[in-house]
Design an enzyme around this catalytic site. Sequence first.
Site: not given
Length: 339
Positions: A35, A207
């Site tokens: 933002r 991962k």
Amino acid sequence: MLGTGTVGAAFVARYQRLQSRGLALPKVAWLANSRSVQACGSGLDAALEQAIAAPRRELLLQGWAEAEALHEGDIVVDATASELVADWHPEWLVRGVSVVTANKLGHGSLLARSQAITEAQCATGARYGDSATVGAGLPLLGSLRALVAGGDRIHAVEGVLSGSLGWLFGRFDGTCPFSDCVREAAAAGYTEPDPRVDLSGEDVRRKLLILARAAGLALEPAQVRVESLLPAALAAAAPGEVDGLLHLLDAPLAARLQQARDTGGKLRFVGRFDAHGATVGLRTLPADHPLCGGSGADNRVAVSSDRYPVQPLVIQGPGAGAEVTAAALLDDVLRISAA
Ligand SMILES: NC(=O)c1ccc[n+]([C@@H]2O[C@H](COP(=O)([O-])OP(=O)(O)OC[C@H]3O[C@@H](n4cnc5c(N)ncnc54)[C@H](OP(=O)(O)O)[C@@H]3O)[C@@H](O)[C@H]2O)c1
């Protein structure tokens, strides 16, 4: 510094703790979320507060992308889970800006992006610090890369790579339904807000891809065979319906637990790659298997290589949580800035 959520805030808190103990740290020039972008001239706390208080926007902010402050030799810290930000990793490296990341989408998603990161690093010498992406800074990726650099071929890597799934299958003993364990894990903050992110195996796929690529295997995401724990109805449910459908996990997982017990084994959610391919899913392991040790939300990884052909190198420890992740990020920042 990108991302002012759980990990971003923990990073700022650790930075300030170390600074107050007199450790020399590189200056944080600005921090941003989706933002706003805040300069840190009047203090990190104030910048963090203003970024967190900034109003929501229709469009995701990209003001940070061309932020004037970015010059060769600078370091960008990515504490988001954003695809948009991950797309910038190779671009920053090409410009000589180093990247330190908790965001797994750099080396844990598209192969083309992962290769672009490696090529950009080689071209400019900018550094890529990703020890927070797997095992939250446990000496995992570094050890794997050191073995490869030392001439070892990696035969196999297998591990309990998800703290939340590690905790769940350590806890699930059949005395209560699996869905209760999931709720307990969520309440304790071990799972993502939507536990399907963990239960689908997608986080472990990322991962495993990061580890496989560090071992020199150029795998595409689709080449990792993932066995999701989610029944179709739960996978397709709207976020508000998830809790009411968690009971769909109970019967299949109770059956898997019984099968494991019948053979004297234990259930563990494991990611594995070797010469035959890469898989992610629930496995029954002998009770004395290296991956059955540890406790709580520990990660455990076993590496077999030329120098460890019989007994694998086993690395185990707390591999989840904002504190250890933030520490791993700051370690990478310090390593790069000291070089
Ligand atoms: N939480 C853990 O224990 C943990 C452990 C290991 C690794 N990680 C990884 O660390 C990363 C961050 O996790 P988290 O738990 O801190 O997530 P989080 O609390 O959801 O915070 C994510 C932050 O990223 C920001 N962001 C999203 N899109 C962005 C964009 N396009 N530009 C700039 N900022 C953007 C968000 O902005 P807004 O505030 O504006 O929404 C938010 O501040 C993830 O990749 C996660 O997988 C987390």
